[in-house]
Design a protein around this motif. Structure first.
Motif, PDB file in Angstrom:
ATOM      1  N   ARG A  63       0.754  -1.146   0.005  1.00 30.44           N
ATOM      2  CA  ARG A  63      -0.019  -0.005  -0.051  1.00 30.44           C
ATOM      3  C   ARG A  63       1.029   1.126  -0.108  1.00 30.44           C
ATOM      4  NH1 ARG A  63      -4.472   1.682   4.441  1.00 30.44           N
ATOM      5  NH2 ARG A  63      -5.640   3.526   3.347  1.00 30.44           N
ATOM      6  N   ALA A  64       0.492   2.166  -0.687  1.00 31.83           N
ATOM      7  CA  ALA A  64       1.332   3.405  -1.069  1.00 31.83           C
ATOM      8  C   ALA A  64       0.119   4.678  -0.967  1.00 31.83           C
ATOM      9  CB  ALA A  64       2.044   3.498  -2.150  1.00 31.83           C
ATOM     10  N   GLN A  65       0.408   5.611  -0.035  1.00 31.53           N
ATOM     11  CA  GLN A  65      -0.344   6.769   0.026  1.00 31.53           C
ATOM     12  C   GLN A  65       0.503   7.917  -0.315  1.00 31.53           C
ATOM     13  OE1 GLN A  65      -1.551   5.377   4.195  1.00 31.53           O
ATOM     14  NE2 GLN A  65      -3.624   5.754   3.595  1.00 31.53           N
ATOM     15  N   ARG A 122      -3.263   9.347  -4.232  1.00 31.23           N
ATOM     16  CA  ARG A 122      -3.553   9.393  -2.649  1.00 31.23           C
ATOM     17  C   ARG A 122      -3.482   8.163  -1.950  1.00 31.23           C
ATOM     18  NH1 ARG A 122      -2.428  13.546  -4.351  1.00 31.23           N
ATOM     19  NH2 ARG A 122      -0.676  12.807  -3.577  1.00 31.23           N
ATOM     20  N   ASP A 123      -4.069   7.257  -2.644  1.00 35.89           N
ATOM     21  CA  ASP A 123      -4.221   5.699  -1.980  1.00 35.89           C
ATOM     22  C   ASP A 123      -4.172   4.838  -2.879  1.00 35.89           C
ATOM     23  OD1 ASP A 123      -4.244   3.826  -0.177  1.00 35.89           O
ATOM     24  OD2 ASP A 123      -5.972   4.548   0.659  1.00 35.89           O
ATOM     25  N   ALA A 124      -3.343   3.676  -2.930  1.00 33.90           N
ATOM     26  CA  ALA A 124      -3.417   2.501  -3.771  1.00 33.90           C
ATOM     27  C   ALA A 124      -2.771   1.209  -3.047  1.00 33.90           C
ATOM     28  CB  ALA A 124      -2.529   2.832  -4.960  1.00 33.90           C
ATOM     29  N   GLU A 125      -3.542   0.082  -3.097  1.00 34.02           N
ATOM     30  CA  GLU A 125      -3.064  -1.053  -2.375  1.00 34.02           C
ATOM     31  C   GLU A 125      -3.044  -2.019  -3.597  1.00 34.02           C
ATOM     32  OE1 GLU A 125      -3.650  -2.580   1.876  1.00 34.02           O
ATOM     33  OE2 GLU A 125      -5.352  -3.074   0.661  1.00 34.02           O
ATOM     34  N   GLU A 132      -8.576   9.187 -10.574  1.00 36.35           N
ATOM     35  CA  GLU A 132      -8.808   9.920  -9.892  1.00 36.35           C
ATOM     36  C   GLU A 132      -8.051   9.845  -8.336  1.00 36.35           C
ATOM     37  OE1 GLU A 132     -13.058   9.446  -9.426  1.00 36.35           O
ATOM     38  OE2 GLU A 132     -13.773  10.573 -11.355  1.00 36.35           O
ATOM     39  N   GLN A 133      -6.883   9.557  -8.767  1.00 34.37           N
ATOM     40  CA  GLN A 133      -5.944   9.640  -7.393  1.00 34.37           C
ATOM     41  C   GLN A 133      -6.019   8.285  -6.588  1.00 34.37           C
ATOM     42  OE1 GLN A 133      -6.560  13.289  -5.444  1.00 34.37           O
ATOM     43  NE2 GLN A 133      -5.098  14.123  -6.475  1.00 34.37           N
ATOM     44  N   HIS A 134      -6.613   7.117  -7.272  1.00 27.27           N
ATOM     45  CA  HIS A 134      -6.787   5.864  -6.453  1.00 27.27           C
ATOM     46  C   HIS A 134      -6.547   4.854  -7.554  1.00 27.27           C
ATOM     47  CE1 HIS A 134      -8.567   8.783  -3.524  1.00 27.27           C
ATOM     48  NE2 HIS A 134      -8.641   7.796  -2.632  1.00 27.27           N
ATOM     49  N   ALA A 135      -6.215   3.699  -6.851  1.00 23.55           N
ATOM     50  CA  ALA A 135      -6.061   2.308  -7.725  1.00 23.55           C
ATOM     51  C   ALA A 135      -7.490   1.459  -7.217  1.00 23.55           C
ATOM     52  CB  ALA A 135      -5.039   1.695  -7.500  1.00 23.55           C
TER      53      ALA A 135
END
Length: 474
Positions: free
Chosen positions: A4-6, A12-15, A436-439
Motif C-alpha cells: 500500500r502506498a499513500q 492518494r491511496d493505492a493497495e 482520480e488519484q486512487h487504484a
C-alpha cells in the motif's frame, strides 16, 4: 502480500495484491501506474537490515538442541514486526528509487500486510557442520524449494575434525547436530559474534527470498537504454577520469560537485537496466532454462534473432539472414523495445522470478501486442510472476481471451488456434484501474474484466463513427 502506498506522486491511496501471479495496472496517463510499478520494483530491490527482528531466531539456531527453526513459526510470530520494519526502512529509501530529493517523498506512507506464506508452515532452517579447509557452518533449509542461503567460515578444530570424518561417508542428521553442538560449545567469543552476524544476514536473505522473489523491470525507457547504454557508460568513465585529475585544492572542481554537475541521476529501474545493458557479454555466457521463451518471442514477434557480440553489443538479424547483423540503432522499433526481454528470457530468467513490464505494447502493431500478451501469459504458467502497466485495449482484450481459455477443454482451445498453455486462471489475476488519484480493484470473472476508462473511449469512438457514417449517408 499487499503493498500500500499513500501520497505517492499523483496517488492518494493505492493497495496492490502482490500475491497474484499476474498484476495488471491500467488507467489514464499521469494516474500513478509507473509510480506503483517502480515502487514495487524498489521494494524487491531494497533489502533493509532486519537484525533486531531476527536476533531471537538466531539465538534459537545457536542454542536449541536441533539448531533449527521453523520458518512458518518465524513468519507467523514475527509478521507484524518484519513487515513494519521492511516498510519503514523502504520508505526512507524510496526517494533513491526515483532519484529524487527526499523531501519530495516526505508525505509518502508505505505499508505491507497479509503475507499468505505466513499462514502456512514453512521449511526448516538449520545450521550444520559442512566440509571446508578450515570448516564451515552453513545456514540451510530443507523443504519445498529448499536452497542454501549463507556460509560462515569458522577457524575451529571441531570442524576440522568433522571435515575429516565426513570423508568416510555422509553424516546422519543426528551426527550433524552433535558436531555442530560440539563446535559451538568451545567456539571462541569473537568467532561466535562473527557467526551470529553471518547467520543473521543469511536468515535475512532467506526471509527476503520468501517474501520478495528476484525482480527484473523493463521500464518504458528501455528503447533509449538499449540504444544509448554504451554512450552513457562512456560518459561515466570520462567523469571518473576527470575526478582522478581534479585539483582538490580548487573548490570549483571538488569531486562531489563534479558528480552533481555531470554524472546525471537515474532511478533504480533505469540504472539497473543500464547496468545489464553494459554487461551483456558477461551475462550471455550460458543459456538459462527458459531460453525457449526467448526463441518464441523472436519467432512470433520479431521475425529474427537477437545476438550478443564478443564486445557485448546487442545485434539483430532477420530470419534467415544471420550473416547480416544490424546494430541496435539500425533496427525496427519493435526490436529495440523487446530485445532486452529476449535477452532476459534467454540468459537471466529463473523460475519464480518477478517480471515488471511497463507498457508491453510499446511500438508494437496490434497483432504483435496479442502475441506478446500470450507469451507473458505462458511465462505466468511456467512459474513467473508478472506485472504489466498498459493502455492497450488489444492487450487487455487478449488477456480476457486467455482467461476464457482456462475454462475450455484443451481440444477446443487448440481448435480455436490457442495453445492451452496460454490460459490464465482468473483467481490468480489482480487488475487495478488507476483513476482520480486512487487504484480501484477490478473484478475478474470467468469471462475476463473491463477497464471503464478504455471502454468509454472505445464506445465513444464507435458512436462518433456511426454519426459520421450516417451524415455521409444522408
Amino acid at each position: 502480500m499487499f503493498f500500500r502506498a499513500q501520497n505517492l506522486g499523483p496517488i492518494r491511496d493505492a493497495e496492490i495484491d502482490l500475491s497474484k501471479d499476474l498484476v495488471v495496472l491500467a488507467g489514464p496517463n499521469n494516474s500513478g501506474k509507473t509510480y506503483i510499478a517502480w515502487s514495487v520494483y524498489g521494494l524487491h530491490r531494497s533489502r533493509p537490515a532486519l537484525n533486531v527482528v531476527l536476533d531471537r531466531w538466531v539465538r534459537q539456531l545457536l542454542e536449541s538442541p536441533e539448531h533449527a527453526i521453523d520458518l512458518g513459526d518465524l513468519f507467523a510470530q514475527g509478521e507484524g514486526a518484519l513487515l513494519e520494519s521492511i516498510a519503514t526502512e523502504y520508505k526512507s529509501k524510496l526517494h533513491l528509487c526515483f532519484a529524487a530529493e527526499s523531501t519530495y517523498f516526505s508525505a509518502v506512507n508505505v505499508s505491507l500486510r497479509d503475507v499468505d506464506l505466513l499462514k502456512r508452515s514453512g521449511p526448516i532452517a538449520h545450521i550444520s557442520g559442512l566440509a571446508a579447509t578450515l570448516g564451515i557452518s552453513a545456514l540451510r533449509t530443507h523443504g519445498p524449494g529448499s536452497t542454501r542461503i549463507g556460509w560462515t567460515i569458522l577457524v575451529d578444530d571441531h570442524f576440522k575434525t568433522f571435515f575429516n570424518a565426513m570423508k568416510e561417508g555422509a553424516p546422519t542428521p543426528a551426527e550433524l547436530q552433535a558436531a555442530t553442538t560440539s563446535a559451538l560449545t568451545t567456539l571462541a567469543t569473537e568467532h561466535r559474534k562473527s557467526l551470529e552476524g553471518d547467520l543473521s544476514s543469511g536468515l535475512q536473505s532467506l526471509v527476503y527470498s520468501v517474501l520478495f522473489p528476484h525482480c527484473t523491470i523493463f521500464p518504458a525507457e528501455r528503447i533509449a537504454v538499449n540504444i544509448f547504454a554504451k554512450e552513457l557508460a562512456l560518459k561515466r568513465t570520462e567523469l571518473v577520469d576527470e575526478l582522478v585529475d581534479a585539483d582538490l585544492d580548487d573548490q570549483s572542481s571538488a569531486p562531489l560537485e563534479l558528480v552533481r554537475r555531470k554524472a546525471g541521476r537515474y532511478p533504480w529501474p533505469i540504472r539497473d537496466s543500464l547496468k545489464t545493458a553494459n554487461d551483456l557479454a558477461n551475462l550471455s555466457k550460458e543459456k538459462g532454462p527458459f531460453a525457449a521463451l526467448a526463441d518464441e518471442l523472436e519467432s512470433a514477434v520479431l521475425g529474427g534473432e537477437i545476438a550478443v557480440s564478443e564486445a557485448g553489443e546487442m545485434l539483430f538479424s532477420l530470419r534467415g539472414e544471420t550473416d547480416r547483423r544490424l546494430q541496435m540503432h539500425l533496427t525496427a522499433s519493435v526490436v529495440k523495445s523487446l530485445s532486452s526481454l529476449v535477452f532476459y528470457f534467454r540468459y537471466l530468467a529463473r523460475r519464480g522470478d518477478f517480471i515488471i513490464v511497463d507498457e508491453p505494447e510499446l511500438n508494437l502493431h496490434p497483432d504483435n501486442q496479442r502475441k506478446l500478451t500470450r507469451i507473458l501469459a505462458k511465462a505466468v504458467g511456467l512459474g513467473f510472476k508478472v506485472m504489466i502497466s498498459t493502455h492497450s485495449d488489444f492487450v487487455l482484450r487478449e488477456l480476457n481471451h486467455l482467461i476464457m481459455l482456462s475454462k475450455l477443454p484443451e481440444g477446443e482451445a487448440q481448435a480455436l488456434g490457442y495453445d492451452p498453455r496460454f490460459a490464465l486462471d482468473p483467481k490468480r489475476l489482480g487488475v487495478y484501474l488507476f483513476n482520480e488519484q486512487h487504484a480501484y480493484p477490478v473484478p475478474v470473472e470467468e469471462t475476463g474484466f473491463s477497464i471503464k476508462t478504455i471502454d468509454d473511449v472505445v464506445s465513444q469512438l464507435n458512436a462518433d463513427e456511426q454519426r459520421l457514417y450516417a451524415r455521409l449517408s444522408d
